[in-house]
Design a protein around this motif. Structure first.
Motif, PDB file in Angstrom:
ATOM      1  N   TRP A  21       0.836  -1.203   0.000  1.00  0.00           N
ATOM      2  CA  TRP A  21       0.000   0.000   0.000  1.00  0.00           C
ATOM      3  C   TRP A  21       0.867   1.248   0.000  1.00  0.00           C
ATOM      4  O   TRP A  21       2.051   1.198   0.292  1.00  0.00           O
ATOM      5  CB  TRP A  21      -0.921   0.033   1.219  1.00  0.00           C
ATOM      6  CG  TRP A  21      -0.186   0.097   2.547  1.00  0.00           C
ATOM      7  CD1 TRP A  21       0.300  -0.964   3.262  1.00  0.00           C
ATOM      8  CD2 TRP A  21       0.190   1.276   3.276  1.00  0.00           C
ATOM      9  NE1 TRP A  21       0.932  -0.525   4.402  1.00  0.00           N
ATOM     10  CE2 TRP A  21       0.878   0.843   4.448  1.00  0.00           C
ATOM     11  CE3 TRP A  21      -0.002   2.640   3.080  1.00  0.00           C
ATOM     12  CZ2 TRP A  21       1.378   1.743   5.393  1.00  0.00           C
ATOM     13  CZ3 TRP A  21       0.501   3.536   4.019  1.00  0.00           C
ATOM     14  CH2 TRP A  21       1.169   3.076   5.173  1.00  0.00           C
ATOM     15  N   SER A  22       0.222   2.365  -0.323  1.00  0.00           N
ATOM     16  CA  SER A  22       0.872   3.665  -0.243  1.00  0.00           C
ATOM     17  C   SER A  22      -0.190   4.691   0.135  1.00  0.00           C
ATOM     18  O   SER A  22      -1.384   4.377   0.207  1.00  0.00           O
ATOM     19  CB  SER A  22       1.514   4.026  -1.596  1.00  0.00           C
ATOM     20  OG  SER A  22       2.267   5.220  -1.503  1.00  0.00           O
ATOM     21  N   PHE A  23       0.256   5.932   0.403  1.00  0.00           N
ATOM     22  CA  PHE A  23      -0.675   6.992   0.782  1.00  0.00           C
ATOM     23  C   PHE A  23      -1.304   7.618  -0.465  1.00  0.00           C
ATOM     24  O   PHE A  23      -0.590   8.057  -1.369  1.00  0.00           O
ATOM     25  CB  PHE A  23       0.044   8.074   1.583  1.00  0.00           C
ATOM     26  CG  PHE A  23       0.399   7.670   2.983  1.00  0.00           C
ATOM     27  CD1 PHE A  23      -0.559   7.664   3.985  1.00  0.00           C
ATOM     28  CD2 PHE A  23       1.687   7.271   3.299  1.00  0.00           C
ATOM     29  CE1 PHE A  23      -0.237   7.292   5.288  1.00  0.00           C
ATOM     30  CE2 PHE A  23       2.019   6.906   4.592  1.00  0.00           C
ATOM     31  CZ  PHE A  23       1.057   6.908   5.586  1.00  0.00           C
ATOM     32  N   VAL A  24      -2.632   7.679  -0.477  1.00  0.00           N
ATOM     33  CA  VAL A  24      -3.383   8.251  -1.598  1.00  0.00           C
ATOM     34  C   VAL A  24      -4.298   9.351  -1.069  1.00  0.00           C
ATOM     35  O   VAL A  24      -4.919   9.203  -0.008  1.00  0.00           O
ATOM     36  CB  VAL A  24      -4.218   7.161  -2.314  1.00  0.00           C
ATOM     37  CG1 VAL A  24      -5.160   7.780  -3.345  1.00  0.00           C
ATOM     38  CG2 VAL A  24      -3.291   6.154  -2.997  1.00  0.00           C
ATOM     39  N   PHE A  25      -4.378  10.451  -1.780  1.00  0.00           N
ATOM     40  CA  PHE A  25      -5.280  11.545  -1.448  1.00  0.00           C
ATOM     41  C   PHE A  25      -6.712  11.059  -1.672  1.00  0.00           C
ATOM     42  O   PHE A  25      -7.060  10.635  -2.770  1.00  0.00           O
ATOM     43  CB  PHE A  25      -4.955  12.746  -2.329  1.00  0.00           C
ATOM     44  CG  PHE A  25      -5.805  13.957  -2.098  1.00  0.00           C
ATOM     45  CD1 PHE A  25      -5.886  14.552  -0.851  1.00  0.00           C
ATOM     46  CD2 PHE A  25      -6.520  14.517  -3.149  1.00  0.00           C
ATOM     47  CE1 PHE A  25      -6.665  15.683  -0.646  1.00  0.00           C
ATOM     48  CE2 PHE A  25      -7.285  15.648  -2.962  1.00  0.00           C
ATOM     49  CZ  PHE A  25      -7.372  16.225  -1.694  1.00  0.00           C
ATOM     50  N   THR A  26      -7.534  11.094  -0.626  1.00  0.00           N
ATOM     51  CA  THR A  26      -8.856  10.461  -0.696  1.00  0.00           C
ATOM     52  C   THR A  26      -9.717  10.985  -1.833  1.00  0.00           C
ATOM     53  O   THR A  26     -10.434  10.228  -2.495  1.00  0.00           O
ATOM     54  CB  THR A  26      -9.616  10.636   0.628  1.00  0.00           C
ATOM     55  OG1 THR A  26      -9.707  12.024   0.949  1.00  0.00           O
ATOM     56  CG2 THR A  26      -8.918   9.887   1.753  1.00  0.00           C
ATOM     57  N   HIS A  27      -9.649  12.306  -2.105  1.00  0.00           N
ATOM     58  CA  HIS A  27     -10.509  12.883  -3.134  1.00  0.00           C
ATOM     59  C   HIS A  27     -10.041  12.603  -4.552  1.00  0.00           C
ATOM     60  O   HIS A  27     -10.687  13.026  -5.511  1.00  0.00           O
ATOM     61  CB  HIS A  27     -10.640  14.393  -2.922  1.00  0.00           C
ATOM     62  CG  HIS A  27     -11.330  14.745  -1.626  1.00  0.00           C
ATOM     63  ND1 HIS A  27     -12.321  13.969  -1.072  1.00  0.00           N
ATOM     64  CD2 HIS A  27     -11.156  15.791  -0.781  1.00  0.00           C
ATOM     65  CE1 HIS A  27     -12.725  14.524   0.056  1.00  0.00           C
ATOM     66  NE2 HIS A  27     -12.027  15.624   0.262  1.00  0.00           N
ATOM     67  N   THR A  42      -4.014  13.056  11.691  1.00  0.00           N
ATOM     68  CA  THR A  42      -3.873  14.512  11.627  1.00  0.00           C
ATOM     69  C   THR A  42      -4.245  15.090  10.271  1.00  0.00           C
ATOM     70  O   THR A  42      -4.288  16.312  10.104  1.00  0.00           O
ATOM     71  CB  THR A  42      -2.429  14.913  11.949  1.00  0.00           C
ATOM     72  OG1 THR A  42      -1.543  14.228  11.034  1.00  0.00           O
ATOM     73  CG2 THR A  42      -2.077  14.551  13.379  1.00  0.00           C
ATOM     74  N   ALA A  43      -4.506  14.224   9.288  1.00  0.00           N
ATOM     75  CA  ALA A  43      -4.854  14.678   7.938  1.00  0.00           C
ATOM     76  C   ALA A  43      -5.682  13.580   7.276  1.00  0.00           C
ATOM     77  O   ALA A  43      -5.160  12.755   6.537  1.00  0.00           O
ATOM     78  CB  ALA A  43      -3.590  14.970   7.125  1.00  0.00           C
ATOM     79  N   SER A  44      -6.982  13.576   7.563  1.00  0.00           N
ATOM     80  CA  SER A  44      -7.829  12.450   7.168  1.00  0.00           C
ATOM     81  C   SER A  44      -8.042  12.334   5.670  1.00  0.00           C
ATOM     82  O   SER A  44      -8.625  11.353   5.198  1.00  0.00           O
ATOM     83  CB  SER A  44      -9.193  12.558   7.863  1.00  0.00           C
ATOM     84  OG  SER A  44      -9.871  13.746   7.463  1.00  0.00           O
ATOM     85  N   TRP A  45      -7.583  13.334   4.905  1.00  0.00           N
ATOM     86  CA  TRP A  45      -7.665  13.234   3.447  1.00  0.00           C
ATOM     87  C   TRP A  45      -6.553  12.374   2.878  1.00  0.00           C
ATOM     88  O   TRP A  45      -6.504  12.150   1.681  1.00  0.00           O
ATOM     89  CB  TRP A  45      -7.614  14.629   2.832  1.00  0.00           C
ATOM     90  CG  TRP A  45      -6.568  15.518   3.427  1.00  0.00           C
ATOM     91  CD1 TRP A  45      -5.256  15.583   3.096  1.00  0.00           C
ATOM     92  CD2 TRP A  45      -6.754  16.442   4.496  1.00  0.00           C
ATOM     93  NE1 TRP A  45      -4.589  16.497   3.880  1.00  0.00           N
ATOM     94  CE2 TRP A  45      -5.488  17.052   4.745  1.00  0.00           C
ATOM     95  CE3 TRP A  45      -7.847  16.838   5.267  1.00  0.00           C
ATOM     96  CZ2 TRP A  45      -5.297  18.006   5.733  1.00  0.00           C
ATOM     97  CZ3 TRP A  45      -7.658  17.793   6.248  1.00  0.00           C
ATOM     98  CH2 TRP A  45      -6.401  18.374   6.473  1.00  0.00           C
ATOM     99  N   TRP A  46      -5.676  11.878   3.723  1.00  0.00           N
ATOM    100  CA  TRP A  46      -4.655  10.908   3.310  1.00  0.00           C
ATOM    101  C   TRP A  46      -5.017   9.540   3.864  1.00  0.00           C
ATOM    102  O   TRP A  46      -5.231   9.389   5.056  1.00  0.00           O
ATOM    103  CB  TRP A  46      -3.268  11.297   3.835  1.00  0.00           C
ATOM    104  CG  TRP A  46      -2.580  12.377   3.077  1.00  0.00           C
ATOM    105  CD1 TRP A  46      -2.312  13.649   3.502  1.00  0.00           C
ATOM    106  CD2 TRP A  46      -2.043  12.279   1.757  1.00  0.00           C
ATOM    107  NE1 TRP A  46      -1.647  14.347   2.523  1.00  0.00           N
ATOM    108  CE2 TRP A  46      -1.460  13.531   1.438  1.00  0.00           C
ATOM    109  CE3 TRP A  46      -2.004  11.254   0.796  1.00  0.00           C
ATOM    110  CZ2 TRP A  46      -0.851  13.788   0.218  1.00  0.00           C
ATOM    111  CZ3 TRP A  46      -1.386  11.512  -0.420  1.00  0.00           C
ATOM    112  CH2 TRP A  46      -0.821  12.759  -0.700  1.00  0.00           C
ATOM    113  N   GLY A  47      -5.078   8.548   2.964  1.00  0.00           N
ATOM    114  CA  GLY A  47      -5.403   7.201   3.394  1.00  0.00           C
ATOM    115  C   GLY A  47      -4.441   6.168   2.850  1.00  0.00           C
ATOM    116  O   GLY A  47      -3.768   6.392   1.828  1.00  0.00           O
TER     117      GLY A  47
END
Length: 330
Positions: free
Chosen positions: A117-123, A139-144
């Motif tokens: 996995w990697s970090f993806v911008f939710t939008h 601390t930044a829920s737009w990163w998942g």
């Protein structure tokens, strides 16, 4: 007005410095998706392969860091007069096409692929897929954390850089380890932070210059954006006044005085060394430095597309807005 706005939110961040693999939690409240037109996420463009070209950056003395505006805790200051030897640097950020050639010839497996996995911008993906995320940055829920996301599959399952015509876009989801391996394969190396900052200035002598083009404006004389950052209300709405929702091709914006493209915005770029705070040189950390900001930066939220701005992350961190370029000795 702009400086007042920036100063009032200087401690806020898009979360780029929190994208460590141990920062994931499973339960956070996501910001609802306002149904941006994601068909604009991918921009069709004829592929090119010249991003491996390098330019000679001359030796010189410059003011490294700043005593002016800086984000507390990032370590941008104090300013230090520094000498830099001549070196070569990639004119463009390393592209998907170039990284694909590296993987094909070396059989390299990236950290994101090893972890799964990697970090993806939710939008950047449809809201119907938000259930695919295995966790989020508290601390930044737009990163998942999106299973299956990697340099090959930037938005996880069903996405691929090649089928989405991003061959000339910067490769993303690459860790420091991955970037370093690529540079070594090319017989090169990652630039130091001093080299990166010196090169970003493009020959500008004014230590107060905020951006690679010198002026305080983000627009050229015709009203066009000079870099790829977020416009609108972060993280919900990107009006894409610069033409892009996500990454842009390597030559989409004008170069600086040294002929380097995208030294501000587009994707964060790894530097070679571990973090050594300028104010506490004896306190080196295990964190690697990133420079340049990304397409997610916004002047009212993450004002880190300035020349002196910086964040730090672990060597195995990877994300949808994190890439690199190579350097070599002159």
């Amino acid at each position: 007005l702009v400086w007042a706005l920036i100063s009032s939110v200087s401690s806020q961040s898009c979360g780029c410095g929190d994208l460590r693999r141990d920062s994931i939690v499973s339960d956070v409240d996501l910001v609802e998706d306002p149904k941006d037109d994601l068909s604009c996420l991918i921009k069709s463009r004829e592929d090119h392969t010249n991003s491996a070209l390098q330019v000679l950056i001359p030796s010189g003395t410059f003011t490294f860091g700043t005593n002016g505006f800086q984000i507390p805790g990032d370590g941008e200051g104090p300013a230090v007069l520094t000498e830099v030897s001549a070196f070569y640097m990639d004119r463009y950020e390393v592209t998907n096409s170039e990284f694909a050639q590296f993987v094909k010839e070396s059989k390299y497996i990236t950290d994101a692929e090893k972890f799964g996995w990697s970090f993806v911008f939710t939008h950047s993906i449809d809201e119907s897929r938000w259930g695919d995320f295995s966790g989020f940055v508290q601390t930044a829920s737009w990163w998942g954390a999106l299973p299956g996301s990697s340099w090959k599959n930037p938005e996880g399952s069903g996405s691929h850089w090649n089928t989405s015509q991003r061959g000339d876009h910067p490769v993303v989801h690459v860790s420091w380890n991955d970037a370093n391996a690529y540079c070594e394969w090319k017989g090169m190396r990652l630039p130091s932070e001093k080299e990166w900052e010196f090169a970003a200035r493009g020959g500008l002598q004014d230590p107060k210059a905020l951006y690679p083009w010198g002026s305080d404006s983000l627009l050229d004389s015709n009203g066009n954006y000079l870099l790829n950052i977020w416009q609108g209300s972060f993280p919900e709405i990107n009006t894409m006044d610069d033409g892009f929702y996500s990454t842009a091709p390597g030559d989409a914006f004008p170069p600086n005085g040294y002929g380097l493209h995208n030294m501000a915005g587009n994707v964060w770029e790894w530097c070679h060394e571990t973090d050594v705070p300028k104010s506490r040189p004896s306190q080196a950390s295990e964190m690697k430095i990133q420079k340049g900001g990304s397409f997610l930066c916004h002047p009212s939220y993450c004002y880190r597309y300035r020349i002196t701005a910086r964040v730090r992350n672990t060597a195995d961190s990877s994300a949808a807005n994190l890439g690199f370029r190579c350097a070599r000795n002159g």
